[in-house]
Scaffold this motif. Structure first.
Motif, PDB file in Angstrom:
ATOM      1  N   ILE A  57       0.835  -1.205   0.000  1.00 24.02           N
ATOM      2  CA  ILE A  57       0.000   0.000   0.000  1.00 24.02           C
ATOM      3  C   ILE A  57       0.866   1.248   0.000  1.00 24.02           C
ATOM      4  O   ILE A  57       0.646   2.190  -0.770  1.00 24.02           O
ATOM      5  N   SER A  58       1.859   1.268   0.872  1.00 25.43           N
ATOM      6  CA  SER A  58       2.711   2.455   1.014  1.00 25.43           C
ATOM      7  C   SER A  58       3.488   2.743  -0.263  1.00 25.43           C
ATOM      8  O   SER A  58       3.739   3.908  -0.596  1.00 25.43           O
ATOM      9  N   LEU A  59       3.874   1.710  -1.001  1.00 24.28           N
ATOM     10  CA  LEU A  59       4.663   1.905  -2.218  1.00 24.28           C
ATOM     11  C   LEU A  59       3.835   2.452  -3.372  1.00 24.28           C
ATOM     12  O   LEU A  59       4.389   2.884  -4.385  1.00 24.28           O
ATOM     13  N   LEU A  60       2.499   2.455  -3.227  1.00 28.81           N
ATOM     14  CA  LEU A  60       1.675   3.123  -4.244  1.00 28.81           C
ATOM     15  C   LEU A  60       1.943   4.620  -4.237  1.00 28.81           C
ATOM     16  O   LEU A  60       1.933   5.276  -5.286  1.00 28.81           O
ATOM     17  N   TYR A  61       2.171   5.148  -3.040  1.00 26.38           N
ATOM     18  CA  TYR A  61       2.483   6.575  -2.867  1.00 26.38           C
ATOM     19  C   TYR A  61       3.652   6.671  -1.892  1.00 26.38           C
ATOM     20  O   TYR A  61       3.471   7.003  -0.718  1.00 26.38           O
ATOM     21  N   PRO A  62       4.863   6.384  -2.347  1.00 22.64           N
ATOM     22  CA  PRO A  62       6.020   6.236  -1.455  1.00 22.64           C
ATOM     23  C   PRO A  62       6.439   7.499  -0.723  1.00 22.64           C
ATOM     24  O   PRO A  62       7.186   7.412   0.254  1.00 22.64           O
ATOM     25  N   ASP A  63       5.975   8.648  -1.171  1.00 23.96           N
ATOM     26  CA  ASP A  63       6.364   9.906  -0.516  1.00 23.96           C
ATOM     27  C   ASP A  63       5.326  10.373   0.505  1.00 23.96           C
ATOM     28  O   ASP A  63       5.450  11.476   1.037  1.00 23.96           O
ATOM     29  N   GLN A  64       4.320   9.550   0.761  1.00 23.49           N
ATOM     30  CA  GLN A  64       3.242   9.956   1.651  1.00 23.49           C
ATOM     31  C   GLN A  64       3.095   8.972   2.807  1.00 23.49           C
ATOM     32  O   GLN A  64       3.326   7.779   2.651  1.00 23.49           O
ATOM     33  N   THR A  65       2.682   9.508   3.949  1.00 19.42           N
ATOM     34  CA  THR A  65       2.365   8.649   5.091  1.00 19.42           C
ATOM     35  C   THR A  65       0.956   8.090   4.923  1.00 19.42           C
ATOM     36  O   THR A  65       0.221   8.465   4.006  1.00 19.42           O
ATOM     37  N   PHE A  66       0.580   7.212   5.826  1.00 16.12           N
ATOM     38  CA  PHE A  66      -0.750   6.607   5.778  1.00 16.12           C
ATOM     39  C   PHE A  66      -1.837   7.676   5.840  1.00 16.12           C
ATOM     40  O   PHE A  66      -2.858   7.579   5.139  1.00 16.12           O
ATOM     41  N   ILE A  67      -1.653   8.688   6.671  1.00 16.23           N
ATOM     42  CA  ILE A  67      -2.645   9.754   6.800  1.00 16.23           C
ATOM     43  C   ILE A  67      -2.822  10.474   5.471  1.00 16.23           C
ATOM     44  O   ILE A  67      -3.943  10.856   5.088  1.00 16.23           O
ATOM     45  N   GLN A  68      -1.748  10.652   4.729  1.00 13.89           N
ATOM     46  CA  GLN A  68      -1.802  11.373   3.459  1.00 13.89           C
ATOM     47  C   GLN A  68      -2.351  10.530   2.324  1.00 13.89           C
ATOM     48  O   GLN A  68      -3.249  10.966   1.599  1.00 13.89           O
ATOM     49  N   PHE A  69      -1.828   9.292   2.154  1.00 15.26           N
ATOM     50  CA  PHE A  69      -2.282   8.538   0.985  1.00 15.26           C
ATOM     51  C   PHE A  69      -3.704   7.984   1.150  1.00 15.26           C
ATOM     52  O   PHE A  69      -4.353   7.637   0.168  1.00 15.26           O
ATOM     53  N   SER A  70      -4.199   7.907   2.384  1.00 17.97           N
ATOM     54  CA  SER A  70      -5.607   7.521   2.546  1.00 17.97           C
ATOM     55  C   SER A  70      -6.522   8.599   1.972  1.00 17.97           C
ATOM     56  O   SER A  70      -7.572   8.289   1.383  1.00 17.97           O
ATOM     57  N   GLN A  71      -6.113   9.870   2.096  1.00 18.34           N
ATOM     58  CA  GLN A  71      -6.881  10.961   1.505  1.00 18.34           C
ATOM     59  C   GLN A  71      -6.673  11.039  -0.001  1.00 18.34           C
ATOM     60  O   GLN A  71      -7.590  11.409  -0.749  1.00 18.34           O
ATOM     61  N   THR A  72      -5.485  10.697  -0.469  1.00 22.24           N
ATOM     62  CA  THR A  72      -5.217  10.671  -1.898  1.00 22.24           C
ATOM     63  C   THR A  72      -6.066   9.604  -2.586  1.00 22.24           C
ATOM     64  O   THR A  72      -6.580   9.803  -3.692  1.00 22.24           O
ATOM     65  N   ILE A  73      -6.247   8.469  -1.934  1.00 18.02           N
ATOM     66  CA  ILE A  73      -6.976   7.349  -2.520  1.00 18.02           C
ATOM     67  C   ILE A  73      -8.482   7.537  -2.413  1.00 18.02           C
ATOM     68  O   ILE A  73      -9.225   7.324  -3.392  1.00 18.02           O
ATOM     69  N   LEU A  74      -8.968   7.952  -1.250  1.00 13.19           N
ATOM     70  CA  LEU A  74     -10.413   7.997  -1.006  1.00 13.19           C
ATOM     71  C   LEU A  74     -10.999   9.401  -1.026  1.00 13.19           C
ATOM     72  O   LEU A  74     -12.223   9.552  -0.908  1.00 13.19           O
ATOM     73  N   GLY A  75     -10.159  10.407  -1.182  1.00 17.06           N
ATOM     74  CA  GLY A  75     -10.656  11.772  -1.105  1.00 17.06           C
ATOM     75  C   GLY A  75     -10.425  12.354   0.275  1.00 17.06           C
ATOM     76  O   GLY A  75     -10.233  11.619   1.251  1.00 17.06           O
ATOM     77  N   LYS A  76     -10.474  13.676   0.365  1.00 17.83           N
ATOM     78  CA  LYS A  76     -10.092  14.344   1.611  1.00 17.83           C
ATOM     79  C   LYS A  76     -10.937  13.917   2.797  1.00 17.83           C
ATOM     80  O   LYS A  76     -10.405  13.478   3.832  1.00 17.83           O
ATOM     81  N   TRP A  77     -12.264  14.017   2.699  1.00 18.71           N
ATOM     82  CA  TRP A  77     -13.099  13.801   3.877  1.00 18.71           C
ATOM     83  C   TRP A  77     -13.238  12.324   4.225  1.00 18.71           C
ATOM     84  O   TRP A  77     -13.129  11.947   5.398  1.00 18.71           O
ATOM     85  N   LEU A  78     -13.461  11.477   3.227  1.00 23.44           N
ATOM     86  CA  LEU A  78     -13.554  10.057   3.501  1.00 23.44           C
ATOM     87  C   LEU A  78     -12.209   9.511   3.987  1.00 23.44           C
ATOM     88  O   LEU A  78     -12.158   8.650   4.871  1.00 23.44           O
ATOM     89  N   GLY A  79     -11.103  10.040   3.431  1.00 19.23           N
ATOM     90  CA  GLY A  79      -9.767   9.638   3.865  1.00 19.23           C
ATOM     91  C   GLY A  79      -9.505  10.023   5.305  1.00 19.23           C
ATOM     92  O   GLY A  79      -8.848   9.279   6.050  1.00 19.23           O
ATOM     93  N   LYS A  80     -10.028  11.186   5.717  1.00 15.08           N
ATOM     94  CA  LYS A  80      -9.860  11.603   7.110  1.00 15.08           C
ATOM     95  C   LYS A  80     -10.697  10.754   8.060  1.00 15.08           C
ATOM     96  O   LYS A  80     -10.269  10.421   9.171  1.00 15.08           O
ATOM     97  N   ILE A  81     -11.882  10.376   7.620  1.00 15.27           N
ATOM     98  CA  ILE A  81     -12.772   9.596   8.478  1.00 15.27           C
ATOM     99  C   ILE A  81     -12.264   8.171   8.659  1.00 15.27           C
ATOM    100  O   ILE A  81     -12.310   7.611   9.760  1.00 15.27           O
ATOM    101  N   ILE A  82     -11.748   7.586   7.569  1.00 14.22           N
ATOM    102  CA  ILE A  82     -11.382   6.174   7.619  1.00 14.22           C
ATOM    103  C   ILE A  82     -10.159   5.910   8.506  1.00 14.22           C
ATOM    104  O   ILE A  82      -9.921   4.774   8.911  1.00 14.22           O
ATOM    105  N   VAL A  83      -9.372   6.948   8.826  1.00  9.01           N
ATOM    106  CA  VAL A  83      -8.200   6.755   9.689  1.00  9.01           C
ATOM    107  C   VAL A  83      -8.544   6.923  11.165  1.00  9.01           C
ATOM    108  O   VAL A  83      -7.680   6.668  12.022  1.00  9.01           O
ATOM    109  N   LEU A  84      -9.771   7.306  11.485  1.00 13.85           N
ATOM    110  CA  LEU A  84     -10.136   7.502  12.890  1.00 13.85           C
ATOM    111  C   LEU A  84      -9.958   6.232  13.728  1.00 13.85           C
ATOM    112  O   LEU A  84      -9.490   6.313  14.873  1.00 13.85           O
TER     113      LEU A  84
END
Length: 368
Positions: A57-84
């Motif tokens: 998963i991390s190698l899909l976006y190697p320059d981003q942390t989990f908090i960042q690439f979750s928003q890149t993949i799912l969008g800003k708000w859904l990415g923020k919610i899914i990491v709660l």
């Protein structure tokens, strides 16, 4: 902040080996008896699967942390919610790591010292290394601590050879069966699944091509060491007595006596284990602090240390005794909720969606 592939390897070895040996052998032996070594091997396979998934998963976006690439993949708000759910996991596991280590020190060396003093002392050391050097300082510590931990485990096993009874490992499988062996694998697998935190670490690698091989080897070494420790503990005390000890490997080191000269090595085990816990606690506190700052869009993540640490300290005080911290937490919280949701469910979702989006974006680039 950047770390090397070798530092990543030792970071995983130093954080997973000691905790796996001290905190998972008893519940594994209690379930699988003399076949606990099989359970530990199965746990290692699960641990390798968790590391592989986190790396992919991390190698899909190697320059981003989990908090960042979750928003890149799912969008800003859904990415923020899914990491709660991960913040619930991170804060609680930080507190459990702190409490487990303090309980061990309290039982092994400092029976008359108030538990809160041990909790506070360990937090001070972790905060210092995080605030001054972040992940780089933690990784450098692991380069020193990791080889010492490996030597400590192997040395303790070698010095215990005169106590071993191979008959304690028999009969293989016949008395246990598949059910108890699988059930005995769960406690160790729960500790190994903590490596999902690596999704917050891979982006700091100076060479992301080393992420997957170094991480897999970093998980393989602790798996083998815990397997050896489980077998040696059973051969030393037998499955019945081992299942009634809180820390069978530590107790095994207290019986070492070679030619009346090499004795009392248990204090070395405690000291080395303290270094290991320090590394693990620092890593998890860093990931929690850094991830919280990114989620809140706070650039100076170090300021949040003074918010995160009191919360973690509060979580460490919740267990009433060592049984709640070591047994109830994994069985009642980690296994039924964290593993299916945080360790496998959400990462698999992100991997599938992220892979699809990556392929679509690459296809558009080629068409242009």
């Amino acid at each position: 902040m950047k770390i090397s592939g070798l530092q990543l390897f030792w970071l995983i070895v130093s954080t997973e080996t000691a905790s796996g040996i001290l905190f998972t052998l008893t519940p594994a032996i209690a379930e699988a008896k003399q076949d606990a070594w099989i359970s530990v091997l199965l746990s290692g396979i699960i641990g390798l699967g968790v590391v592989y998934l986190a790396a992919k998963i991390s190698l899909l976006y190697p320059d981003q942390t989990f908090i960042q690439f979750s928003q890149t993949i799912l969008g800003k708000w859904l990415g923020k919610i899914i990491v709660l759910p991960y913040f619930v996991m991170w804060y609680s596991v930080d507190g459990v790591i702190l409490r487990d280590s303090s309980d061990f020190l309290h039982l092994a060396l400092f029976e008359k010292t108030p538990l809160t003093v041990l909790l506070f002392t360990q937090l001070i050391l972790a905060v210092y290394v995080i605030y001054t050097s972040g992940i780089e300082g933690i990784a450098r510590c692991s380069e020193i601590v990791g080889p010492i931990i490996v030597l400590m485990v192997l040395g303790t096993c070698v010095l215990s050879l005169n106590h071993l009874d191979w008959q304690q490992l028999t009969p293989v499988y016949a008395d246990s069966g598949l059910g108890p062996i699988l059930k005995g694998a769960l406690p160790t697998a729960a500790y190994y699944s903590e490596t999902v935190i690596l999704m917050m670490v891979f982006c700091f690698l100076s060479d992301t091509r080393q992420a997957l091989p170094r991480a897999m080897w970093g998980m393989a070494v602790p798996s083998l060491l815990v397997f050896v420790a489980a077998a040696v503990a059973i051969m030393t005390f037998g499955p019945l007595l081992s299942s009634r000890m809180w820390f069978p490997f530590y107790d095994m080191s207290r019986f070492i006596s070679v030619l009346g000269f090499i004795q009392n090595v248990d204090i070395l085990v405690v000291v080395v284990w303290m270094f290991s816990v320090f590394t693990k606690l620092s890593l998890f506190l860093f990931a929690t602090t850094y991830g919280t700052a990114q989620w809140l869009n706070i650039k100076d993540w170090r300021k949040l240390i003074w918010v995160v640490v009191p919360i973690v300290f509060g979580f460490s005080l919740l267990p009433k005794n060592i049984a709640q911290a070591m047994i109830d937490y994994p069985q009642k919280f980690w296994l039924p909720y964290v593993m299916p949701i945080n360790v496998f469910g959400i990462p698999l979702l992100l991997w599938i969606v992220g892979t699809i989006r990556k392929k679509r974006s690459n296809k558009k680039v080629r068409q242009q």
